[in-house]
Design an enzyme around this catalytic site. Structure first.
Site, short mmCIF file in Angstrom:
data_model
loop_
_atom_site.label_atom_id
_atom_site.label_comp_id
_atom_site.label_asym_id
_atom_site.label_seq_id
_atom_site.Cartn_x
_atom_site.Cartn_y
_atom_site.Cartn_z
N HIS A 8 0.84 -1.20 0.00
CA HIS A 8 0.00 0.00 0.00
C HIS A 8 0.88 1.26 0.00
O HIS A 8 0.61 2.21 -0.73
CB HIS A 8 -0.89 0.03 1.25
CG HIS A 8 -1.93 -1.06 1.29
ND1 HIS A 8 -2.07 -1.93 2.36
CD2 HIS A 8 -2.88 -1.44 0.39
CE1 HIS A 8 -3.07 -2.77 2.12
NE2 HIS A 8 -3.56 -2.51 0.93
N LYS B 43 -18.20 -5.80 6.00
CA LYS B 43 -16.87 -6.39 6.19
C LYS B 43 -16.53 -6.40 7.68
O LYS B 43 -16.88 -5.47 8.40
CB LYS B 43 -15.81 -5.58 5.43
CG LYS B 43 -15.99 -5.61 3.93
CD LYS B 43 -14.67 -5.40 3.19
CE LYS B 43 -14.86 -5.59 1.70
NZ LYS B 43 -13.61 -5.54 0.94
N ARG C 16 -1.49 -6.71 -8.37
CA ARG C 16 -0.38 -7.64 -8.16
C ARG C 16 -0.39 -8.66 -9.30
O ARG C 16 -0.11 -8.32 -10.44
CB ARG C 16 -0.47 -8.30 -6.79
CG ARG C 16 -0.13 -7.37 -5.65
CD ARG C 16 -0.59 -7.89 -4.33
NE ARG C 16 -2.02 -8.13 -4.37
CZ ARG C 16 -2.76 -8.54 -3.34
NH1 ARG C 16 -2.19 -8.78 -2.19
NH2 ARG C 16 -4.05 -8.71 -3.47
N SER D 33 -2.57 -7.93 2.93
CA SER D 33 -2.93 -7.72 4.34
C SER D 33 -3.29 -9.06 4.99
O SER D 33 -2.98 -9.29 6.16
CB SER D 33 -4.12 -6.76 4.45
OG SER D 33 -3.78 -5.50 3.96
O1 PNS Z 1 -8.70 -3.32 0.07
P1 PNS Z 1 -9.94 -3.92 -0.53
O2 PNS Z 1 -10.79 -4.59 0.54
O3 PNS Z 1 -9.65 -4.85 -1.68
O4 PNS Z 1 -10.79 -2.68 -1.10
C1 PNS Z 1 -12.04 -2.91 -1.71
C2 PNS Z 1 -12.79 -1.58 -1.92
C3 PNS Z 1 -12.82 -0.77 -0.66
C4 PNS Z 1 -12.12 -0.78 -3.01
C5 PNS Z 1 -14.23 -1.95 -2.39
O5 PNS Z 1 -14.74 -2.94 -1.56
C6 PNS Z 1 -15.18 -0.76 -2.34
O6 PNS Z 1 -15.00 0.20 -3.05
N1 PNS Z 1 -16.19 -0.85 -1.46
C7 PNS Z 1 -17.18 0.19 -1.27
C8 PNS Z 1 -18.55 -0.28 -1.74
C9 PNS Z 1 -18.69 -0.12 -3.23
O7 PNS Z 1 -18.58 0.97 -3.78
N2 PNS Z 1 -18.96 -1.22 -3.94
C10 PNS Z 1 -19.14 -1.19 -5.38
C11 PNS Z 1 -17.93 -1.67 -6.11
S1 PNS Z 1 -17.81 -3.41 -5.96
#
Ligand code: PNS
Length: 160
Positions: free
Chosen positions: A16, A40, A92, A130
């Site tokens: 990150h 989550k 990645r 993570s």
């Molecule tokens: O670090 P992560 O958990 O892979 O990040 C995921 C993230 C936060 C980018 C994604 O879950 C997100 O944007 N969540 C907010 C809800 C949303 O907008 N969902 C629609 C897209 S799937």
């Protein structure tokens, strides 16, 4: 231009940090957006994750154009709220691609004004996540080359 770098950051890793540094070289302002969605169940609270990110910025005082925000709900709504049209995500291996592509396309369906850009990971962090860090830390393994010093400290506190 302002860019949003969203994620769970549970906890933030060297991967990150690398993306934050590279984004801060490309954009005027980087908003690190820490997800706090009820669906989550993270290991660290949003406040703890935000604190770790602030500590990382303190450890890397040369990064000046980064702000840390918390967000709930949809990422596109957050982007509209803070007036940003660009989202960046680190990529990645190929295994990330399908997940990232799905998120990017879903966001695009919801808002045509917001673009997702991908930054390929540094080869040093290809394997790093993570989840891997948490798995090692739970069993008191060494996470030296995986996370910044302040995150290592926080993991030690949590699992000692
Ligand atoms: O670090 P992560 O958990 O892979 O990040 C995921 C993230 C936060 C980018 C994604 O879950 C997100 O944007 N969540 C907010 C809800 C949303 O907008 N969902 C629609 C897209 S799937």
């Amino acid at each position: 231009m302002k860019v949003v770098y969203p994620g769970s950051f549970d906890p933030p890793t060297n991967g990150h940090l690398d993306i934050i540094k590279r984004a801060s070289n490309l954009f005027d302002e980087v908003i690190v957006a820490v997800l706090q969605n009820k669906s989550k169940s993270p290991m660290f609270t949003a406040e703890e994750r935000i604190e770790m990110l602030y500590n990382i910025l303190e450890e890397n005082s040369n990064i000046e154009n980064v702000k840390i925000y918390k967000f709930e709900g949809l990422l596109v709504d957050f982007c509209i709220q803070i007036n940003s049209k660009v989202v960046i995500r680190g990529l990645r291996a190929v295994t990330d691609f399908e997940y990232e592509f799905q998120i990017a396309l879903t966001n695009r369906i919801m808002s045509k004004d917001i673009e997702t850009l991908f930054i390929p990971t540094d080869t040093n962090n290809l394997w790093l996540s993570s989840s891997i860090v948490k798995e090692i830390a739970i069993f008191n393994g060494e996470v030296d080359n995986m996370v910044p010093a302040c995150v290592k400290q926080k993991l030690k506190q949590k699992f000692s």
